[in-house]
Structure formats: structure tokens, C-alpha cells
Design a protein around this motif. Structure first.
Motif, PDB file in Angstrom:
ATOM      1  N   ILE A 164       0.845  -1.201   0.000  1.00  0.00           N
ATOM      2  CA  ILE A 164       0.000   0.000   0.000  1.00  0.00           C
ATOM      3  C   ILE A 164       0.879   1.250   0.000  1.00  0.00           C
ATOM      4  O   ILE A 164       1.785   1.393   0.814  1.00  0.00           O
ATOM      5  CB  ILE A 164      -0.923   0.025   1.241  1.00  0.00           C
ATOM      6  CG1 ILE A 164      -1.815  -1.217   1.245  1.00  0.00           C
ATOM      7  CG2 ILE A 164      -1.771   1.290   1.256  1.00  0.00           C
ATOM      8  CD1 ILE A 164      -2.711  -1.314   2.474  1.00  0.00           C
ATOM      9  N   HIS A 165       0.621   2.131  -0.970  1.00  0.00           N
ATOM     10  CA  HIS A 165       1.254   3.445  -0.998  1.00  0.00           C
ATOM     11  C   HIS A 165       0.148   4.486  -0.893  1.00  0.00           C
ATOM     12  O   HIS A 165      -1.022   4.161  -0.996  1.00  0.00           O
ATOM     13  CB  HIS A 165       2.016   3.648  -2.311  1.00  0.00           C
ATOM     14  CG  HIS A 165       3.081   2.626  -2.565  1.00  0.00           C
ATOM     15  ND1 HIS A 165       4.343   2.712  -2.026  1.00  0.00           N
ATOM     16  CD2 HIS A 165       3.071   1.487  -3.294  1.00  0.00           C
ATOM     17  CE1 HIS A 165       5.060   1.663  -2.416  1.00  0.00           C
ATOM     18  NE2 HIS A 165       4.303   0.899  -3.192  1.00  0.00           N
ATOM     19  N   SER A 166       0.532   5.736  -0.719  1.00  0.00           N
ATOM     20  CA  SER A 166      -0.485   6.781  -0.706  1.00  0.00           C
ATOM     21  C   SER A 166       0.006   7.986  -1.496  1.00  0.00           C
ATOM     22  O   SER A 166       1.105   8.485  -1.274  1.00  0.00           O
ATOM     23  CB  SER A 166      -0.819   7.167   0.734  1.00  0.00           C
ATOM     24  OG  SER A 166      -1.882   8.086   0.742  1.00  0.00           O
ATOM     25  N   GLN A 199       4.416  13.211  -2.316  1.00  0.00           N
ATOM     26  CA  GLN A 199       5.224  12.275  -1.529  1.00  0.00           C
ATOM     27  C   GLN A 199       4.344  11.093  -1.146  1.00  0.00           C
ATOM     28  O   GLN A 199       3.153  11.261  -0.922  1.00  0.00           O
ATOM     29  CB  GLN A 199       5.726  13.032  -0.287  1.00  0.00           C
ATOM     30  CG  GLN A 199       6.265  12.204   0.835  1.00  0.00           C
ATOM     31  CD  GLN A 199       7.627  11.628   0.523  1.00  0.00           C
ATOM     32  OE1 GLN A 199       8.458  12.300  -0.074  1.00  0.00           O
ATOM     33  NE2 GLN A 199       7.835  10.375   0.873  1.00  0.00           N
ATOM     34  N   CYS A 200       4.918   9.912  -1.098  1.00  0.00           N
ATOM     35  CA  CYS A 200       4.166   8.766  -0.607  1.00  0.00           C
ATOM     36  C   CYS A 200       3.809   9.041   0.853  1.00  0.00           C
ATOM     37  O   CYS A 200       4.655   9.457   1.633  1.00  0.00           O
ATOM     38  CB  CYS A 200       4.962   7.478  -0.711  1.00  0.00           C
ATOM     39  SG  CYS A 200       4.012   6.046  -0.153  1.00  0.00           S
ATOM     40  N   ALA A 201       2.546   8.825   1.217  1.00  0.00           N
ATOM     41  CA  ALA A 201       2.090   9.182   2.551  1.00  0.00           C
ATOM     42  C   ALA A 201       1.640   7.965   3.346  1.00  0.00           C
ATOM     43  O   ALA A 201       0.884   8.073   4.291  1.00  0.00           O
ATOM     44  CB  ALA A 201       0.963  10.210   2.464  1.00  0.00           C
ATOM     45  N   GLU A 202       2.090   6.787   2.931  1.00  0.00           N
ATOM     46  CA  GLU A 202       1.750   5.573   3.677  1.00  0.00           C
ATOM     47  C   GLU A 202       3.031   4.765   3.783  1.00  0.00           C
ATOM     48  O   GLU A 202       3.610   4.389   2.753  1.00  0.00           O
ATOM     49  CB  GLU A 202       0.679   4.795   2.906  1.00  0.00           C
ATOM     50  CG  GLU A 202       0.317   3.453   3.500  1.00  0.00           C
ATOM     51  CD  GLU A 202      -0.474   3.568   4.795  1.00  0.00           C
ATOM     52  OE1 GLU A 202      -1.398   4.403   4.849  1.00  0.00           O
ATOM     53  OE2 GLU A 202      -0.156   2.837   5.741  1.00  0.00           O
ATOM     54  N   PHE A 203       3.471   4.504   5.008  1.00  0.00           N
ATOM     55  CA  PHE A 203       4.755   3.839   5.155  1.00  0.00           C
ATOM     56  C   PHE A 203       4.783   2.529   4.373  1.00  0.00           C
ATOM     57  O   PHE A 203       3.934   1.662   4.572  1.00  0.00           O
ATOM     58  CB  PHE A 203       5.068   3.571   6.634  1.00  0.00           C
ATOM     59  CG  PHE A 203       6.393   2.903   6.802  1.00  0.00           C
ATOM     60  CD1 PHE A 203       7.559   3.611   6.565  1.00  0.00           C
ATOM     61  CD2 PHE A 203       6.492   1.564   7.128  1.00  0.00           C
ATOM     62  CE1 PHE A 203       8.802   2.998   6.678  1.00  0.00           C
ATOM     63  CE2 PHE A 203       7.723   0.948   7.239  1.00  0.00           C
ATOM     64  CZ  PHE A 203       8.871   1.664   7.016  1.00  0.00           C
ATOM     65  N   CYS A 204       5.778   2.419   3.461  1.00  0.00           N
ATOM     66  CA  CYS A 204       5.752   1.291   2.529  1.00  0.00           C
ATOM     67  C   CYS A 204       7.095   0.572   2.507  1.00  0.00           C
ATOM     68  O   CYS A 204       7.420  -0.133   1.567  1.00  0.00           O
ATOM     69  CB  CYS A 204       5.389   1.791   1.139  1.00  0.00           C
ATOM     70  SG  CYS A 204       6.479   3.079   0.525  1.00  0.00           S
ATOM     71  N   GLY A 205       7.893   0.777   3.528  1.00  0.00           N
ATOM     72  CA  GLY A 205       9.158   0.050   3.580  1.00  0.00           C
ATOM     73  C   GLY A 205      10.352   0.979   3.677  1.00  0.00           C
ATOM     74  O   GLY A 205      10.212   2.196   3.818  1.00  0.00           O
ATOM     75  N   GLN A 207      12.604   2.519   1.888  1.00  0.00           N
ATOM     76  CA  GLN A 207      12.862   3.780   1.192  1.00  0.00           C
ATOM     77  C   GLN A 207      11.610   4.624   0.999  1.00  0.00           C
ATOM     78  O   GLN A 207      11.523   5.451   0.087  1.00  0.00           O
ATOM     79  CB  GLN A 207      13.543   3.499  -0.154  1.00  0.00           C
ATOM     80  CG  GLN A 207      14.978   3.016  -0.016  1.00  0.00           C
ATOM     81  CD  GLN A 207      15.890   4.045   0.638  1.00  0.00           C
ATOM     82  OE1 GLN A 207      15.564   5.224   0.714  1.00  0.00           O
ATOM     83  NE2 GLN A 207      17.038   3.605   1.120  1.00  0.00           N
ATOM     84  N   HIS A 208      10.640   4.431   1.877  1.00  0.00           N
ATOM     85  CA  HIS A 208       9.395   5.201   1.830  1.00  0.00           C
ATOM     86  C   HIS A 208       9.673   6.709   1.755  1.00  0.00           C
ATOM     87  O   HIS A 208       9.010   7.448   1.032  1.00  0.00           O
ATOM     88  CB  HIS A 208       8.562   4.857   3.058  1.00  0.00           C
ATOM     89  CG  HIS A 208       7.478   5.811   3.364  1.00  0.00           C
ATOM     90  ND1 HIS A 208       6.390   5.994   2.530  1.00  0.00           N
ATOM     91  CD2 HIS A 208       7.299   6.676   4.395  1.00  0.00           C
ATOM     92  CE1 HIS A 208       5.591   6.910   3.055  1.00  0.00           C
ATOM     93  NE2 HIS A 208       6.124   7.336   4.171  1.00  0.00           N
ATOM     94  N   ALA A 209      10.673   7.159   2.502  1.00  0.00           N
ATOM     95  CA  ALA A 209      10.957   8.595   2.542  1.00  0.00           C
ATOM     96  C   ALA A 209      11.506   9.111   1.221  1.00  0.00           C
ATOM     97  O   ALA A 209      11.459  10.307   0.944  1.00  0.00           O
ATOM     98  CB  ALA A 209      11.935   8.904   3.674  1.00  0.00           C
ATOM     99  N   HIS A 210      12.057   8.196   0.397  1.00  0.00           N
ATOM    100  CA  HIS A 210      12.580   8.608  -0.908  1.00  0.00           C
ATOM    101  C   HIS A 210      11.633   8.185  -2.011  1.00  0.00           C
ATOM    102  O   HIS A 210      12.029   7.543  -2.978  1.00  0.00           O
ATOM    103  CB  HIS A 210      13.977   8.020  -1.130  1.00  0.00           C
ATOM    104  CG  HIS A 210      14.994   8.583  -0.199  1.00  0.00           C
ATOM    105  ND1 HIS A 210      15.893   7.810   0.507  1.00  0.00           N
ATOM    106  CD2 HIS A 210      15.235   9.855   0.174  1.00  0.00           C
ATOM    107  CE1 HIS A 210      16.644   8.592   1.265  1.00  0.00           C
ATOM    108  NE2 HIS A 210      16.261   9.837   1.080  1.00  0.00           N
ATOM    109  N   MET A 211      10.367   8.502  -1.814  1.00  0.00           N
ATOM    110  CA  MET A 211       9.368   8.135  -2.812  1.00  0.00           C
ATOM    111  C   MET A 211       8.532   9.373  -3.100  1.00  0.00           C
ATOM    112  O   MET A 211       7.372   9.477  -2.720  1.00  0.00           O
ATOM    113  CB  MET A 211       8.520   6.971  -2.291  1.00  0.00           C
ATOM    114  CG  MET A 211       7.619   6.409  -3.347  1.00  0.00           C
ATOM    115  SD  MET A 211       6.807   4.926  -2.786  1.00  0.00           S
ATOM    116  CE  MET A 211       5.546   4.800  -4.047  1.00  0.00           C
ATOM    117  N   ALA A 212       9.158  10.321  -3.770  1.00  0.00           N
ATOM    118  CA  ALA A 212       8.487  11.586  -4.071  1.00  0.00           C
ATOM    119  C   ALA A 212       8.158  11.661  -5.557  1.00  0.00           C
ATOM    120  O   ALA A 212       8.619  10.836  -6.342  1.00  0.00           O
ATOM    121  CB  ALA A 212       9.383  12.756  -3.670  1.00  0.00           C
TER     122      ALA A 212
HETATM  123 CU   LIG Z   1       5.147   4.243  -0.904  1.00  0.00          CU
END
Ligand SMILES: [Cu+2]
Ligand code: HEC
Length: 331
Positions: A164-166, A199-205, A207-212
Motif C-alpha cells: 500500500i502506498h499513498s 510524496q508517498c504518505a503511507e509507510f511502505c518500507g 525507502q518510503h521517505a525517498h518516494m516523491a
Molecule cells: Cu510508498
């Protein structure tokens, strides 16, 4: 865009709900301002009453607690509590109704005919598809950069290829979860040209923070120009270095994961690289797209974005150099 208390001047950021550039973000900002104002005023009043109570209790002699309650004090207390209760209920209803109105208004755009864009969340980047042409082979695919015309209603069909991503571009709209196996739609409109960050707003693993990603809102003319350019197959190498670079690309593992239209590379594990040089960032907003970063990324993406789904690519420096020259020619 204006608002009751216009925050726009105070918050010039390109990733903030306090600077709305589309109708939905504007409604969301209205609700935010309303709730913030009400709760702040209530907080201040409660604190003031509390302070008065504390100060009074400290300065007065403590009274003995009466054995039977005094009816007039009781009546006054009941009134005070009743009125406070009434005001609280009223304020809660005002916030409730306003938030219902906002969710309705953020959905009304969905009724309008819209340009469709498919967005797939991946660990940890965004695949973007423009199914605007009848012919499936004439499908523009890009990554982490969504171009749209200013003022156009755009329907984002979102889903996920893994977890799940957001999808969240706060200047434009609220969040929308992208779920594997489900399709979630998000209709939006951007009224101000610019590059708005999401930015991805659902913790997805890891590198979640580098998912812009960037939403690039541009004039219809610029958008059409971009789109037509993206439709074309990859540029043919014009120098011997670039030609050798393409050779390197096609004979390494790159082809197992990437597509470059016009060549035999046709895999969708990683971003489509047909026009990689036209993008301003690589690796989902992690790095600026320039020669140094591209070289570091291709040589060893793991040292930059540990855990990402691209393995290191050890190769002789001259091969790497030509490979990067080739990638940089893919405008
Ligand atoms: Cu994500
Ligand atoms: C096992 C699959 C795999 C292989 C093999 C692979 N890549 Fe990748 N590549 C990816 C994935 C996945 C990403 C996205 C990573 C991210 O942003 O988290 C990526 C990202 C990239 C990007 C950045 C694109 C962008 O727009 O962000 C470039 C450039 C790239 N790869 C080039 C190459 C080259 C050149 C090779 C061969 C030497 C190669 N890749 C081999 C999976 C692969």
C-alpha cells in the motif's frame, strides 16, 4: 487562490496544504483554517477560565464545603455547564458540517469529463501512464513526474504493484491510498502553473521517505509539446560514445528491468528510460538528474538508496561513461 485567512503569502512552499493551487486543496485549507481557529479560541478561553479559577482559589480563604448544596449556586452551575455544553455541541456540528461539505466539494470534480492518467505505486517510485491514444503501443510512460495542463480536470487512476502506498500532493488535493489489486480514483485540477511536489504518505518500507514525485502543471501548449515529445521513440545515438553506450545498455542486465522504446529493451520492473534525460529528478525525487548523479546511481544505486530494487552495475569506467552519455541523450 484566496482563503478566509489567506495563508498563501506566508507559506510559499511547493509541498504544503497551506498554499492551495487547486479547488480541492482550497476547500481542504478552508476546513483546516476553520478547525484551527475554533480550537485555538476554545483553548484560549479554557486556559483563561482555568487561570482565573486558580488565581481566585489561591487568593481566597478556602470555604468549608457546605453540607447541603445551595440551590442558587447549583442553578448557576447547571446553567454554566449547560451553556458550555450547548456551545461545544454547536461548534462540533459546525466542524462536522464543514468537513462533510469539504468532502463533497472535493468529489464534485469527478463528475466532469477528464483526462486519464494511470499511476502505479512501486517500492519506491511512481510509474505514470498516459492512455490517451487508442493504440496501446502509443502509450506514454514515465516515472515520478506527472505533466498536466493547467486548468484541466485530470483523473488519476491509482493502484499499486506491491504494497500500500499513498498518493499525496498537498498543494493540490488530499491523500489517496493506492492499494494492490484495487483501483482508486482521484480527480484533480491545478490552476497555477508550477512544479508541485508530492510524496508517498503511507509507510511502505525502507525507502518510503525517498518516494516523491512532481506534478508539473503547464500551459496546454507546453503540455502538448511535452506529450508529443514523449510519444516519440528514443533518440538514435549521434556520437560513437552514445552508440557504444547503447550497446552497453543492451548487453547488460538493464534490459531485464527497463524499457527504452525503439530498442529491444522492453521490461517494466523499473522506470521507462525512453526519455529519462527529460526528467528533472531521478530515483523518485532523490537526486537531481545530472551526469554525476546518474553515474553514481547506475554504478551503485544501493549506496544511494539502500534496498531499492536496482542492483549495482560494476563495469569498466569507459563503458560506464559511454552508457551515461547514451542515457543523457535520451531527451
Ligand atoms: Cu510508498
Ligand atoms: C533488477 C532490475 C533493474 C536492473 C537490472 C537495472 N535497473 Fe535501473 N532501476 C530499477 C528500479 C526498480 C529503479 C527505480 C528505483 C527507485 O527509484 O527506487 C531503477 C532506476 C533507474 C534509473 C533512474 C530512473 C528514474 O527516472 O528515476 C536509471 C537511470 C536506471 N535505473 C538505469 C539503469 C541502467 C543503465 C541499468 C543497467 C546498467 C539498470 N538500470 C539496471 C531496476 C533495475
Amino acid at each position: 487562490m484566496t482563503c478566509l485567512a489567506n495563508f498563501a503569502g506566508l507559506f510559499p512552499g511547493r509541498q504544503t496544504p497551506l498554499r492551495p493551487v487547486g479547488p480541492q486543496a482550497l476547500h481542504i485549507e478552508h476546513t483546516l483554517v476553520l478547525v484551527f481557529a475554533i480550537t485555538t479560541i476554545v483553548y484560549l478561553i479554557v486556559m483563561a477560565v482555568l487561570t482565573v479559577g486558580v488565581v481566585r482559589a489561591r487568593t481566597k480563604e478556602p470555604l468549608p464545603v457546605p453540607l447541603t448544596p445551595d440551590p442558587s449556586t447549583e442553578r448557576r452551575a447547571s446553567w454554566a455547564v449547560g451553556i458550555a455544553l450547548g456551545i461545544t455541541t454547536l461548534l462540533l456540528f459546525i466542524m462536522l458540517i464543514d468537513s462533510f461539505r469539504t468532502s463533497h466539494q472535493t468529489a464534485v470534480l469527478a463528475a466532469q469529463p477528464a483526462m486519464k492518467i494511470n499511476v502505479y505505486g512501486h517500492m519506491w517510485w511512481w510509474e505514470v501512464e498516459y492512455p490517451m491514444d487508442e493504440e496501446p503501443y502509443r502509450m506514454v510512460r514515465t516515472a515520478n513526474e506527472i505533466h498536466i495542463p493547467v486548468g484541466a480536470v485530470v483523473d488519476i487512476h491509482g493502484t499499486s504493484r506491491d504494497v500500500i502506498h499513498s498518493f499525496w500532493a498537498p498543494n493540490i488535493h488530499g491523500k489517496k491510498d493506492l492499494l494492490p489489486g484495487y483501483q482508486n480514483d482521484l480527480t484533480l485540477r491545478v490552476d497555477e502553473p508550477g512544479t508541485w511536489r508530492g510524496q508517498c504518505a503511507e509507510f511502505c518500507g525502507l525507502q518510503h521517505a525517498h518516494m516523491a514525485f512532481d506534478i508539473v502543471a503547464q500551459s496546454r501548449k507546453d503540455f502538448d509539446k511535452w506529450y508529443v515529445q514523449q510519444l516519440t521513440a528514443s533518440a538514435e545515438p549521434t556520437t560513437s560514445e552514445a552508440a557504444h553506450g547503447r550497446e552497453v545498455f543492451l548487453t547488460h542486465t538493464c534490459v531485464m528491468c527497463h524499457t527504452v522504446r525503439g530498442t529491444s529493451a522492453n521490461s517494466h520492473v523499473g522506470p521507462d528510460l525512453t526519455h529519462v534525460a527529460s526528467r528533472s529528478m531521478i530515483a523518485a525525487g532523490t537526486l537531481k538528474n545530472n551526469r554525476g548523479n546518474l553515474t553514481g546511481w547506475v554504478a551503485n544505486a544501493q549506496s544511494i538508496k539502500p534496498g531499492c530494487r536496482m542492483p549495482p552495475n560494476p563495469m569498466p569506467a569507459s563503458d560506464l561513461n559511454d552508457l551515461i552519455t547514451y542515457l543523457e541523450s535520451l531527451k
